[in-house]
Design a protein around this motif. Structure first.
Motif, PDB file in Angstrom:
ATOM      1  N   UNK A 106      24.651  20.185   4.683  1.00 49.02           N
ATOM      2  CA  UNK A 106      25.149  20.582   6.002  1.00 49.02           C
ATOM      3  C   UNK A 106      24.033  20.653   7.047  1.00 49.02           C
ATOM      4  N   UNK A 107      22.793  20.868   6.566  1.00 49.18           N
ATOM      5  CA  UNK A 107      21.646  20.902   7.482  1.00 49.18           C
ATOM      6  C   UNK A 107      20.381  20.632   6.707  1.00 49.18           C
ATOM      7  N   UNK A 108      19.344  20.268   7.456  1.00 50.61           N
ATOM      8  CA  UNK A 108      18.007  20.045   6.905  1.00 50.61           C
ATOM      9  C   UNK A 108      17.062  20.961   7.656  1.00 50.61           C
ATOM     10  N   UNK A 109      16.160  21.594   6.918  1.00 43.75           N
ATOM     11  CA  UNK A 109      15.210  22.534   7.508  1.00 43.75           C
ATOM     12  C   UNK A 109      13.796  21.952   7.496  1.00 43.75           C
ATOM     13  N   UNK A 110      12.961  22.477   8.393  1.00 38.85           N
ATOM     14  CA  UNK A 110      11.543  22.124   8.416  1.00 38.85           C
ATOM     15  C   UNK A 110      10.742  23.366   8.779  1.00 38.85           C
ATOM     16  N   UNK A 114       0.814  -1.211   0.000  1.00 40.46           N
ATOM     17  CA  UNK A 114       0.000   0.000   0.000  1.00 40.46           C
ATOM     18  C   UNK A 114       0.851   1.266   0.000  1.00 40.46           C
ATOM     19  N   UNK A 115       0.438   2.239  -0.798  1.00 37.53           N
ATOM     20  CA  UNK A 115       1.036   3.568  -0.779  1.00 37.53           C
ATOM     21  C   UNK A 115       0.458   4.296   0.437  1.00 37.53           C
ATOM     22  N   UNK A 116       1.328   4.690   1.372  1.00 40.71           N
ATOM     23  CA  UNK A 116       0.846   5.295   2.614  1.00 40.71           C
ATOM     24  C   UNK A 116       1.275   6.749   2.797  1.00 40.71           C
ATOM     25  N   UNK A 117       2.160   7.247   1.924  1.00 39.85           N
ATOM     26  CA  UNK A 117       2.600   8.620   2.104  1.00 39.85           C
ATOM     27  C   UNK A 117       3.724   9.005   1.187  1.00 39.85           C
ATOM     28  N   UNK A 118       4.303  10.148   1.527  1.00 40.82           N
ATOM     29  CA  UNK A 118       5.473  10.653   0.801  1.00 40.82           C
ATOM     30  C   UNK A 118       6.397  11.330   1.794  1.00 40.82           C
ATOM     31  N   UNK A 119       7.694  11.271   1.503  1.00 42.33           N
ATOM     32  CA  UNK A 119       8.699  11.937   2.318  1.00 42.33           C
ATOM     33  C   UNK A 119       9.849  12.346   1.414  1.00 42.33           C
ATOM     34  N   UNK A 120      10.406  13.504   1.695  1.00 46.57           N
ATOM     35  CA  UNK A 120      11.560  13.928   0.922  1.00 46.57           C
ATOM     36  C   UNK A 120      11.763  15.419   0.977  1.00 46.57           C
ATOM     37  N   UNK A 121      12.523  15.890   0.003  1.00 45.03           N
ATOM     38  CA  UNK A 121      12.845  17.302  -0.106  1.00 45.03           C
ATOM     39  C   UNK A 121      12.622  17.713  -1.548  1.00 45.03           C
ATOM     40  N   UNK A 122      11.472  18.326  -1.792  1.00 44.06           N
ATOM     41  CA  UNK A 122      11.217  18.804  -3.161  1.00 44.06           C
ATOM     42  C   UNK A 122      12.300  19.777  -3.566  1.00 44.06           C
ATOM     43  N   UNK A 123      12.784  20.538  -2.598  1.00 48.68           N
ATOM     44  CA  UNK A 123      13.931  21.426  -2.807  1.00 48.68           C
ATOM     45  C   UNK A 123      14.832  21.294  -1.589  1.00 48.68           C
ATOM     46  N   UNK A 124      16.065  20.864  -1.851  1.00 48.01           N
ATOM     47  CA  UNK A 124      17.035  20.787  -0.757  1.00 48.01           C
ATOM     48  C   UNK A 124      17.147  22.152  -0.103  1.00 48.01           C
ATOM     49  N   UNK A 153       0.493  29.970  10.967  1.00 43.37           N
ATOM     50  CA  UNK A 153       1.807  30.381  11.463  1.00 43.37           C
ATOM     51  C   UNK A 153       2.831  29.291  11.183  1.00 43.37           C
ATOM     52  N   UNK A 154       4.084  29.577  11.472  1.00 42.69           N
ATOM     53  CA  UNK A 154       5.168  28.617  11.239  1.00 42.69           C
ATOM     54  C   UNK A 154       6.116  28.546  12.424  1.00 42.69           C
ATOM     55  N   UNK A 155       6.604  27.345  12.671  1.00 41.07           N
ATOM     56  CA  UNK A 155       7.755  27.098  13.527  1.00 41.07           C
ATOM     57  C   UNK A 155       8.845  26.615  12.579  1.00 41.07           C
ATOM     58  N   UNK A 156      10.005  27.241  12.630  1.00 40.47           N
ATOM     59  CA  UNK A 156      11.127  26.859  11.780  1.00 40.47           C
ATOM     60  C   UNK A 156      12.110  26.054  12.631  1.00 40.47           C
ATOM     61  N   UNK A 157      12.567  24.960  12.054  1.00 42.91           N
ATOM     62  CA  UNK A 157      13.508  24.080  12.751  1.00 42.91           C
ATOM     63  C   UNK A 157      14.618  23.685  11.791  1.00 42.91           C
ATOM     64  N   UNK A 158      15.721  23.240  12.362  1.00 41.83           N
ATOM     65  CA  UNK A 158      16.751  22.646  11.523  1.00 41.83           C
ATOM     66  C   UNK A 158      17.499  21.554  12.293  1.00 41.83           C
ATOM     67  N   UNK A 159      18.151  20.730  11.507  1.00 42.64           N
ATOM     68  CA  UNK A 159      18.997  19.662  12.028  1.00 42.64           C
ATOM     69  C   UNK A 159      20.329  19.758  11.297  1.00 42.64           C
ATOM     70  N   UNK A 160      21.396  19.996  12.037  1.00 46.03           N
ATOM     71  CA  UNK A 160      22.719  20.085  11.422  1.00 46.03           C
ATOM     72  C   UNK A 160      23.318  18.694  11.278  1.00 46.03           C
TER      73      UNK A 160
END
Length: 170
Positions: free
Chosen positions: A116-120, A71-81, A156-163
């Motif tokens: 170097x990092x990933x944002x959300x 079953x297809x249950x979702x999607x995950x990734x980075x449309x734009x790094x 609204x937005x909460x901005x996060x990152x992971x280095x």
């Protein structure tokens, strides 16, 4: 495109025959509560979304369809790094599948793409997602009001990152 396998999931390139599965997901009001657009009422909207997903330039981003069993249950990734995004069908929430899929994509982004990092960017009302990202090591970097107009309502937005140097596999 690369396929990623976890203990329970297959992450693969989206295909045109995923249209029905993605429309089921993207037309579900529960799944779309905190997404960047309202639920898809028309399959043509999902088709355009899927075409964009399939057409991502590999040098700019990478998105995966997520299968659990057959079953297809979702999607995950980075449309734009380097900004990560994911959505899963509510029927599979609470099983750790999102965490499993996201972990795999984060690991690939750091290991294979050398990011170097990933944002959300997360709606602050989405407590489960904020907890998940926190468990994976993301830290809050800021907040902003009225960052998007979705279905006639400002969100609204909460901005996060992971280095990369902080990544320990989640």
């Amino acid at each position: 495109m690369v396929e990623l396998r976890t203990d329970r999931l297959l992450l693969r390139k989206a295909r045109q025959d995923d249209l029905g599965g993605f429309h089921t997901l993207l037309s579900d009001a529960r799944a779309m509560t905190f997404w960047y657009c309202p639920p898809h009422q028309d399959v043509a909207v999902t088709q355009a979304w899927l075409d964009d997903m399939i057409g991502i330039d590999p040098g700019s981003g990478e998105d995966f369809a997520v299968e659990f069993g057959e079953a297809l249950i979702g999607k995950v990734g980075m449309r734009r790094f380097p900004t990560i995004g994911f959505i899963f069908h509510p029927d599979v929430w609470g099983r750790g599948l999102a965490s499993e899929a996201v972990r795999s994509v984060i690991d690939r982004a750091f290991r294979e793409h050398g990011l170097p990092l990933i944002k959300a960017d997360v709606d602050p009302r989405n407590d489960p997602l904020l907890r998940l990202l926190n468990r994976l090591g993301f830290v809050e970097t800021g907040r902003a009001e009225e960052t998007g107009l979705i279905g006639g309502k400002w969100c609204d937005s909460v901005f996060l990152h992971l280095k990369a140097e902080m990544w320990n596999g989640g």
